[in-house]
Design a protein around this motif. Structure first.
Motif, short mmCIF file in Angstrom:
data_model
loop_
_atom_site.label_atom_id
_atom_site.label_comp_id
_atom_site.label_asym_id
_atom_site.label_seq_id
_atom_site.Cartn_x
_atom_site.Cartn_y
_atom_site.Cartn_z
N PRO A 199 -20.04 20.72 -9.09
CA PRO A 199 -18.96 21.62 -9.53
C PRO A 199 -17.75 21.49 -8.59
O PRO A 199 -17.91 21.43 -7.37
CB PRO A 199 -19.58 23.01 -9.43
CG PRO A 199 -20.69 22.87 -8.45
CD PRO A 199 -21.18 21.44 -8.51
N VAL A 200 -16.59 21.44 -9.20
CA VAL A 200 -15.37 21.19 -8.43
C VAL A 200 -14.29 22.19 -8.87
O VAL A 200 -14.20 22.51 -10.05
CB VAL A 200 -14.86 19.74 -8.73
CG1 VAL A 200 -13.53 19.48 -8.06
CG2 VAL A 200 -15.88 18.71 -8.28
N LEU A 201 -13.51 22.65 -7.90
CA LEU A 201 -12.34 23.47 -8.25
C LEU A 201 -11.10 22.58 -8.13
O LEU A 201 -10.80 22.03 -7.08
CB LEU A 201 -12.20 24.67 -7.30
CG LEU A 201 -10.98 25.56 -7.55
CD1 LEU A 201 -11.06 26.22 -8.93
CD2 LEU A 201 -10.87 26.63 -6.47
N TYR A 202 -10.43 22.44 -9.27
CA TYR A 202 -9.23 21.61 -9.36
C TYR A 202 -8.02 22.51 -9.19
O TYR A 202 -7.98 23.62 -9.73
CB TYR A 202 -9.23 20.96 -10.75
CG TYR A 202 -7.95 20.30 -11.20
CD1 TYR A 202 -7.82 18.92 -11.18
CD2 TYR A 202 -6.88 21.06 -11.70
CE1 TYR A 202 -6.65 18.30 -11.62
CE2 TYR A 202 -5.71 20.45 -12.13
CZ TYR A 202 -5.61 19.08 -12.08
OH TYR A 202 -4.46 18.46 -12.52
N SER A 203 -7.04 22.08 -8.41
CA SER A 203 -5.76 22.79 -8.36
C SER A 203 -4.68 21.80 -7.96
O SER A 203 -4.99 20.66 -7.56
CB SER A 203 -5.81 23.97 -7.37
OG SER A 203 -6.09 23.50 -6.08
N THR A 204 -3.43 22.21 -8.11
CA THR A 204 -2.33 21.27 -7.79
C THR A 204 -1.19 22.03 -7.12
O THR A 204 -1.10 23.26 -7.24
CB THR A 204 -1.72 20.62 -9.06
OG1 THR A 204 -1.06 21.63 -9.82
CG2 THR A 204 -2.75 19.94 -9.91
N ASN A 205 -0.34 21.30 -6.44
CA ASN A 205 0.98 21.81 -6.11
C ASN A 205 1.91 20.63 -5.89
O ASN A 205 1.47 19.47 -5.95
CB ASN A 205 0.95 22.80 -4.93
CG ASN A 205 0.53 22.17 -3.64
OD1 ASN A 205 0.63 20.95 -3.45
ND2 ASN A 205 0.06 22.98 -2.71
N GLN A 206 3.16 20.88 -5.68
CA GLN A 206 4.10 19.78 -5.50
C GLN A 206 5.31 20.20 -4.69
O GLN A 206 5.65 21.38 -4.62
CB GLN A 206 4.58 19.20 -6.84
CG GLN A 206 5.44 20.10 -7.70
CD GLN A 206 4.60 21.04 -8.53
OE1 GLN A 206 3.50 20.68 -8.91
NE2 GLN A 206 5.09 22.22 -8.80
N THR A 207 5.92 19.18 -4.08
CA THR A 207 7.20 19.36 -3.41
C THR A 207 8.18 18.52 -4.20
O THR A 207 7.90 17.35 -4.48
CB THR A 207 7.11 18.80 -1.97
OG1 THR A 207 5.98 19.40 -1.33
CG2 THR A 207 8.37 19.09 -1.18
N TYR A 208 9.31 19.11 -4.55
CA TYR A 208 10.29 18.37 -5.35
C TYR A 208 11.48 17.99 -4.49
O TYR A 208 12.06 18.86 -3.83
CB TYR A 208 10.73 19.22 -6.54
CG TYR A 208 11.76 18.55 -7.42
CD1 TYR A 208 11.54 17.27 -7.93
CD2 TYR A 208 12.96 19.19 -7.75
CE1 TYR A 208 12.47 16.64 -8.73
CE2 TYR A 208 13.90 18.57 -8.56
CZ TYR A 208 13.65 17.30 -9.05
OH TYR A 208 14.57 16.67 -9.85
N ASP A 209 11.82 16.71 -4.50
CA ASP A 209 13.03 16.25 -3.82
C ASP A 209 14.12 16.14 -4.90
O ASP A 209 14.09 15.23 -5.73
CB ASP A 209 12.78 14.89 -3.17
CG ASP A 209 14.01 14.37 -2.45
OD1 ASP A 209 15.14 14.76 -2.83
OD2 ASP A 209 13.86 13.55 -1.53
N PRO A 210 15.07 17.09 -4.90
CA PRO A 210 16.06 17.11 -5.98
C PRO A 210 17.10 16.01 -5.86
O PRO A 210 17.87 15.78 -6.79
CB PRO A 210 16.71 18.50 -5.82
CG PRO A 210 16.53 18.84 -4.39
CD PRO A 210 15.27 18.17 -3.92
N VAL A 211 17.14 15.33 -4.72
CA VAL A 211 18.13 14.25 -4.55
C VAL A 211 17.57 12.94 -5.11
O VAL A 211 18.20 12.28 -5.93
CB VAL A 211 18.54 14.13 -3.07
CG1 VAL A 211 19.48 12.95 -2.88
CG2 VAL A 211 19.20 15.42 -2.61
N ARG A 212 16.35 12.61 -4.70
CA ARG A 212 15.73 11.40 -5.27
C ARG A 212 15.14 11.67 -6.65
O ARG A 212 14.69 10.76 -7.33
CB ARG A 212 14.64 10.89 -4.32
CG ARG A 212 15.19 10.42 -3.00
CD ARG A 212 14.09 9.89 -2.11
NE ARG A 212 13.61 8.59 -2.57
CZ ARG A 212 12.52 8.01 -2.12
NH1 ARG A 212 11.78 8.58 -1.21
NH2 ARG A 212 12.16 6.82 -2.57
#
Ligand SMILES: C[S@@+](CC[C@H](N)C(=O)[O-])C[C@H]1O[C@@H](n2cnc3c(N)ncnc32)[C@H](O)[C@@H]1O
Length: 269
Positions: free
Chosen positions: A182-195
């Motif tokens: 059993p695995v807990l999946y999650s995500t997050n992200q950092t957005y570079d608005p210039v590139r």
């Protein structure tokens, strides 16, 4: 400007494709795009060239429908999975599939196709303008004179892109398809608005161990974001025009609520 948390090219276009069983499990319910590309191939005919064919989700469906498909990808694990899928097809369908390990920014097949497709955000691994130009030059070299180039990318969603990168989102529990754990999946992200690059992290936390013993696996994925007018401009300045575009795989209009940008393109010169 945020510093890039990881290199898009060597990490962000690689790690997500190292475990194809997991990839296929995560996207097992994603059928609308496969059906859309089947319709496109029915309308425009093959042979079809698929850029970034991955584990063969779309390619095998098209071969089953009777189309010859050349699938190209640079991730060996994904291609191995695609080869295993092809091996399970009927003998006739199997004979219609060709898999090639290549970078779609630099390849030469010395043949042209009436239909070239690049499904499921593969185009978003073209991070810089020179990558986009090289990718579109490859399409131009391999597209028949009246051919169609059809692809989809995400619709940039600034609310999602700028969510707190220190928190975990999209939490879902599932059983790992290979280990059964059993695995807990999650995500997050950092957005570079210039590139215009989203640096995503996908977390897989094993739930069958006490919290202090859990070692969460982190898979990093980088997606270039393309805004609708920008993508039309990039296509235009590289010799293509957009014949039709949709906000989803059922012909939805491209509007503020669209998740995807689905583009049907032809040569403009
Ligand atoms: C999200 S997957 C899509 C796979 C498949 N088209 C599908 O619909 O499931 C993106 C694929 O593009 C491939 N890819 C990314 N950049 C590439 C490049 N420059 N040349 C060839 N393949 C590339 C990756 O290895 C990966 O298999």
């Amino acid at each position: 400007m945020p510093r890039d948390p990881f290199d898009p090219e060597t990490v962000g276009a690689v790690e997500h494709y190292l475990e194809p069983e997991l990839y296929d499990h995560e996207y097992r319910r994603r059928r609308a795009d496969v059906n859309f590309y089947r319709e496109v191939a029915r309308a425009h005919g093959g042979p079809v060239l698929e850029l970034g064919c991955g584990s063969g989700r779309v390619l095998t469906a098209l071969c089953r429908d009777g189309h010859e498909v050349v699938g190209l990808d640079r991730a060996a694990p994904m291609l191995q999975r695609a080869a295993a899928r092809v091996a399970r097809l009927s003998r006739a369908a199997r004979a219609r599939a060709t898999l090639l390990c290549a970078d779609f920014r630099a390849f030469a097949l010395r043949r042209r196709f009436p239909l070239i497709i690049c499904p499921f955000n593969a185009f978003q691994h073209l991070y810089e303008r020179h990558d986009v130009e090289a990718g579109l030059r490859g399409v131009d070299r391999h597209l028949a004179p009246d051919g169609h180039f059809v692809f989809d990318v995400l619709m940039p969603d600034l609310r999602w892109l700028t969510k707190d990168p220190t928190r975990h989102w999209a939490r879902t529990r599932f059983k790992h398809p290979r280990t059964g754990r059993p695995v807990l999946y999650s995500t997050n992200q950092t957005y570079d608005p210039v590139r215009q690059i989203a640096f995503m992290r996908i977390f897989y936390e094993p739930l069958d161990l006490p919290p202090e013993q859990r070692r969460t696996r982190v898979v990093r994925l980088a997606h270039r974001q393309f805004f609708p007018t920008e993508i039309e401009d990039l296509l235009h300045y590289n010799g293509f025009s957009v014949e039709a575009r949709f906000g989803g795989f059922h012909g939805e209009p491209l509007g503020p609520e669209a998740d995807a940008q689905v583009l049907i393109c032809v040569r403009s010169r």
